[in-house]
Design an enzyme around this catalytic site. Structure first.
Site, PDB file in Angstrom:
ATOM      1  N   ASP A  31       0.868  -1.190   0.000  1.00 39.00           N
ATOM      2  CA  ASP A  31       0.000   0.000   0.000  1.00 39.00           C
ATOM      3  C   ASP A  31       0.895   1.227   0.000  1.00 39.00           C
ATOM      4  O   ASP A  31       1.953   1.222   0.642  1.00 39.00           O
ATOM      5  CB  ASP A  31      -0.910  -0.003   1.255  1.00 39.00           C
ATOM      6  CG  ASP A  31      -2.174   0.810   1.042  1.00 39.00           C
ATOM      7  OD1 ASP A  31      -2.067   2.025   0.800  1.00 39.00           O
ATOM      8  OD2 ASP A  31      -3.272   0.235   1.115  1.00 39.00           O
ATOM      9  N   SER A 124     -16.052  -3.091 -10.277  1.00 36.17           N
ATOM     10  CA  SER A 124     -17.180  -2.376  -9.686  1.00 36.17           C
ATOM     11  C   SER A 124     -18.408  -2.477 -10.576  1.00 36.17           C
ATOM     12  O   SER A 124     -18.299  -2.535 -11.808  1.00 36.17           O
ATOM     13  CB  SER A 124     -16.793  -0.900  -9.527  1.00 36.17           C
ATOM     14  OG  SER A 124     -17.937  -0.112  -9.282  1.00 36.17           O
ATOM     15  N   TYR A 148     -13.429   6.865 -14.267  1.00 33.96           N
ATOM     16  CA  TYR A 148     -13.178   5.861 -13.227  1.00 33.96           C
ATOM     17  C   TYR A 148     -13.759   4.503 -13.642  1.00 33.96           C
ATOM     18  O   TYR A 148     -13.082   3.473 -13.587  1.00 33.96           O
ATOM     19  CB  TYR A 148     -13.791   6.321 -11.891  1.00 33.96           C
ATOM     20  CG  TYR A 148     -13.964   5.207 -10.897  1.00 33.96           C
ATOM     21  CD1 TYR A 148     -12.862   4.616 -10.291  1.00 33.96           C
ATOM     22  CD2 TYR A 148     -15.238   4.702 -10.593  1.00 33.96           C
ATOM     23  CE1 TYR A 148     -13.018   3.566  -9.394  1.00 33.96           C
ATOM     24  CE2 TYR A 148     -15.402   3.659  -9.701  1.00 33.96           C
ATOM     25  CZ  TYR A 148     -14.289   3.093  -9.113  1.00 33.96           C
ATOM     26  OH  TYR A 148     -14.449   2.046  -8.245  1.00 33.96           O
ATOM     27  N   LYS A 152     -11.982   0.640 -14.663  1.00 31.40           N
ATOM     28  CA  LYS A 152     -12.330  -0.691 -14.131  1.00 31.40           C
ATOM     29  C   LYS A 152     -12.601  -1.658 -15.290  1.00 31.40           C
ATOM     30  O   LYS A 152     -12.122  -2.800 -15.282  1.00 31.40           O
ATOM     31  CB  LYS A 152     -13.540  -0.599 -13.195  1.00 31.40           C
ATOM     32  CG  LYS A 152     -13.217   0.084 -11.880  1.00 31.40           C
ATOM     33  CD  LYS A 152     -12.194  -0.733 -11.072  1.00 31.40           C
ATOM     34  CE  LYS A 152     -11.741  -0.080  -9.803  1.00 31.40           C
ATOM     35  NZ  LYS A 152     -10.618  -0.762  -9.151  1.00 31.40           N
ATOM     36  N   ARG A 290     -28.586  14.054  -7.759  1.00 39.54           N
ATOM     37  CA  ARG A 290     -27.144  14.270  -7.937  1.00 39.54           C
ATOM     38  C   ARG A 290     -26.792  13.983  -9.396  1.00 39.54           C
ATOM     39  O   ARG A 290     -27.128  12.905  -9.909  1.00 39.54           O
ATOM     40  CB  ARG A 290     -26.371  13.329  -7.008  1.00 39.54           C
ATOM     41  CG  ARG A 290     -24.870  13.522  -7.047  1.00 39.54           C
ATOM     42  CD  ARG A 290     -24.183  12.721  -5.955  1.00 39.54           C
ATOM     43  NE  ARG A 290     -24.343  11.274  -6.112  1.00 39.54           N
ATOM     44  CZ  ARG A 290     -23.821  10.367  -5.286  1.00 39.54           C
ATOM     45  NH1 ARG A 290     -23.134  10.760  -4.225  1.00 39.54           N
ATOM     46  NH2 ARG A 290     -24.013   9.079  -5.498  1.00 39.54           N
ATOM     47  N   PRO A 291     -26.117  14.925 -10.053  1.00 41.60           N
ATOM     48  CA  PRO A 291     -25.788  14.698 -11.463  1.00 41.60           C
ATOM     49  C   PRO A 291     -25.015  13.392 -11.639  1.00 41.60           C
ATOM     50  O   PRO A 291     -24.130  13.080 -10.847  1.00 41.60           O
ATOM     51  CB  PRO A 291     -24.896  15.895 -11.828  1.00 41.60           C
ATOM     52  CG  PRO A 291     -25.188  16.936 -10.803  1.00 41.60           C
ATOM     53  CD  PRO A 291     -25.591  16.209  -9.560  1.00 41.60           C
TER      54      PRO A 291
HETATM   55  C1  UD1 Z   1     -21.058   5.766  -5.991  1.00 40.56           C
HETATM   56  C2  UD1 Z   1     -20.335   6.075  -7.269  1.00 40.56           C
HETATM   57  C3  UD1 Z   1     -19.875   4.749  -7.869  1.00 40.56           C
HETATM   58  C4  UD1 Z   1     -18.960   4.026  -6.889  1.00 40.56           C
HETATM   59  C5  UD1 Z   1     -19.689   3.834  -5.579  1.00 40.56           C
HETATM   60  C6  UD1 Z   1     -18.722   3.284  -4.554  1.00 40.56           C
HETATM   61  C7  UD1 Z   1     -21.226   8.156  -8.203  1.00 40.56           C
HETATM   62  C8  UD1 Z   1     -22.136   8.749  -9.220  1.00 40.56           C
HETATM   63  N1  UD1 Z   1     -21.213   6.802  -8.164  1.00 40.56           N
HETATM   64  O1  UD1 Z   1     -22.145   4.937  -6.300  1.00 40.56           O
HETATM   65  O2  UD1 Z   1     -19.198   4.940  -9.084  1.00 40.56           O
HETATM   66  O3  UD1 Z   1     -18.601   2.774  -7.415  1.00 40.56           O
HETATM   67  O4  UD1 Z   1     -20.190   5.086  -5.099  1.00 40.56           O
HETATM   68  O5  UD1 Z   1     -19.285   3.167  -3.313  1.00 40.56           O
HETATM   69  O6  UD1 Z   1     -20.531   8.834  -7.476  1.00 40.56           O
HETATM   70  N2  UD1 Z   1     -27.386   9.605  -1.718  1.00 40.56           N
HETATM   71  C9  UD1 Z   1     -28.192  10.530  -1.107  1.00 40.56           C
HETATM   72  N3  UD1 Z   1     -27.623  11.426  -0.244  1.00 40.56           N
HETATM   73  C10 UD1 Z   1     -26.289  11.431   0.036  1.00 40.56           C
HETATM   74  C11 UD1 Z   1     -25.451  10.473  -0.604  1.00 40.56           C
HETATM   75  C12 UD1 Z   1     -26.019   9.578  -1.474  1.00 40.56           C
HETATM   76  O7  UD1 Z   1     -29.411  10.552  -1.324  1.00 40.56           O
HETATM   77  O8  UD1 Z   1     -25.850  12.283   0.812  1.00 40.56           O
HETATM   78  C13 UD1 Z   1     -27.979   8.630  -2.633  1.00 40.56           C
HETATM   79  C14 UD1 Z   1     -27.404   8.682  -4.020  1.00 40.56           C
HETATM   80  O9  UD1 Z   1     -28.044   9.639  -4.797  1.00 40.56           O
HETATM   81  C15 UD1 Z   1     -27.626   7.236  -4.496  1.00 40.56           C
HETATM   82  C16 UD1 Z   1     -27.550   6.423  -3.210  1.00 40.56           C
HETATM   83  O10 UD1 Z   1     -27.724   7.339  -2.149  1.00 40.56           O
HETATM   84  O11 UD1 Z   1     -28.918   7.110  -5.030  1.00 40.56           O
HETATM   85  C17 UD1 Z   1     -26.213   5.730  -3.043  1.00 40.56           C
HETATM   86  O12 UD1 Z   1     -25.175   6.682  -3.224  1.00 40.56           O
HETATM   87  P1  UD1 Z   1     -23.633   6.328  -3.050  1.00 40.56           P
HETATM   88  O13 UD1 Z   1     -23.412   5.703  -1.730  1.00 40.56           O
HETATM   89  O14 UD1 Z   1     -22.856   7.559  -3.372  1.00 40.56           O
HETATM   90  O15 UD1 Z   1     -23.366   5.170  -4.112  1.00 40.56           O
HETATM   91  P2  UD1 Z   1     -23.580   5.146  -5.715  1.00 40.56           P
HETATM   92  O16 UD1 Z   1     -24.172   6.387  -6.207  1.00 40.56           O
HETATM   93  O17 UD1 Z   1     -24.301   3.888  -6.044  1.00 40.56           O
END
Ligand code: UD1
Length: 336
Positions: A31, A124, A148, A152, A290-291
């Site tokens: 690491d 992923s 990203y 992968k 979120r975009p």
């Molecule tokens: C995100 C990444 C993905 C990565 C993964 C790793 C993006 C667009 N995608 O996935 O590439 O492999 O993390 O863990 O960044 N949410 C909320 N409020 C918050 C945070 C998240 O509502 O404060 C929602 C998000 O909109 C989403 C869900 O929770 O619908 C999960 O979010 P998150 O944990 O960031 O994971 P991914 O979006 O699936």
């Protein structure tokens, strides 16, 4: 003989180190600590009760790899070390391609050179992008939405080609949404800077660091309007890696597996489960989408069940309770 774990001080990597140790394997960690605390090493030594060999260096540096393979008897590799921020990969795509693919190429070359029999690659669900029908299976279309995600998918391709041209086996594991922590709370997820993911942010609200959770969009076509993901316990993921190292596949071949639970959960359902698991109210407010977010994603895990004999065993309540158990013991991260 030992298993080399690159990125073994990271969130998922550290849990794999423990699972491999529990399965009776010797482990060597590589690491560069660019995104992990050195205290993880102490935590791992405590948990495993062993002097874990740790090499500090870059998994993409051939000289470092030469020293690691030269100084240890390594017969398998699990490769985690990578940059993993979607947003950063959009602003620095070349940095991501150079770093994430450079390490895959250097590591595969060194492993093949040393006659390593198997390389397990940390991939992923992000490789599927937003276009697939649900649930997504390993042969669903792969259209990553970010640099990203591309690294992968390309990493998988490079390793499949490298395996085909040598005696090595390559196993690609596509993780869905990892959460939770080792039940001891000694290791867990310690995001550097502001966390972007849902569960770490929920934990910030519980810890009093954030007033409320912003729910990103409540107008999706889902049961309650919020987005759906497949959350999987990091200990289940860790066990999936042990299975991937043990599974019987032919030399010169590669195989890809989804690691998820096979069921989807909305943001509001995660919140409700966290309130129940932690026995506290968690305020939230609906915010803009979120975009770049997709509406829904969950895994078809049939192949992992049939071929690896692996299935996720831990449910959402346990994921959230275990996640919190780590956070509450490390309110300032590993440095506390
Ligand atoms: C995100 C990444 C993905 C990565 C993964 C790793 C993006 C667009 N995608 O996935 O590439 O492999 O993390 O863990 O960044 N949410 C909320 N409020 C918050 C945070 C998240 O509502 O404060 C929602 C998000 O909109 C989403 C869900 O929770 O619908 C999960 O979010 P998150 O944990 O960031 O994971 P991914 O979006 O699936």
């Amino acid at each position: 003989m030992a298993t080399l774990v690159t990125g073994g001080a990271g969130f998922i990597g550290s849990h794999i180190v423990v699972a491999l140790h529990d399965a009776g394997r010797d482990v060597v960690v590589l690491d560069d600590f660019s995104n992990a605390s050195r205290r993880v090493v102490d935590a791992l030594r405590t948990l495993t009760g062993s002097h874990l060999p740790v090499v500090e260096g870059d998994a993409g540096d051939p000289d470092v790899l030469d020293a690691v393979f030269g100084g240890n008897r390594i017969d398998s590799v699990v490769h985690f070390a990578a940059r993993k921020s979607v947003a950063e990969s959009v602003s620095d795509p070349l940095g991501y391609y150079r770093s994430n693919l450079g390490s895959v190429i250097a590591l595969a070359a060194a492993a093949i050179d040393r006659g390593v029999g198997r390389l397990v690659f940390s991939s992923s669900a992000t490789v599927y992008g937003s276009t697939s029908a649900l649930p997504v299976a390993e042969d669903s279309p792969t259209v990553p939405d970010s640099p990203y995600g591309q690294t992968k998918l390309m990493g998988e391709r490079i390793l499949a080609d490298a395996a085909a041209s040598s005696d090595m086996r390559a196993v690609m594991l596509r993780y869905f949404n990892p959460v939770g922590a080792h039940p001891s709370g000694v290791i867990g997820e310690d995001p550097s800077g502001e966390p972007a993911n849902l569960v770490p942010r929920i934990m910030q609200v519980v810890a009093g660091r954030r007033d409320r959770l912003g729910v990103f969009g409540a107008d999706y076509s889902t049961v309650d309007g919020t987005a759906v993901r497949d959350y999987v316990h990091v200990m289940d993921l860790a066990e999936g890696h042990v299975a991937a190292l043990d599974t019987d596949i032919a030399p010169s071949s590669s195989r890809t597996y989804n690691l998820g639970t096979g069921s989807g959960t909305t943001v509001l359902q995660v919140l409700a489960a966290a309130e129940e698991a932690l026995g506290t109210r968690i305020p939230y407010k609906v915010a803009e989408r979120r975009p770049g977010d997709i509406e829904a994603s969950w895994a078809d895990c049939t192949r992992a069940r049939d071929e690896l004999g692996w299935q996720a065993r831990r449910g959402l309540t346990q994921m959230l309770a275990d996640h919190w158990n780590f956070v509450r013991q490390h309110l300032n991260g590993y440095e506390s």
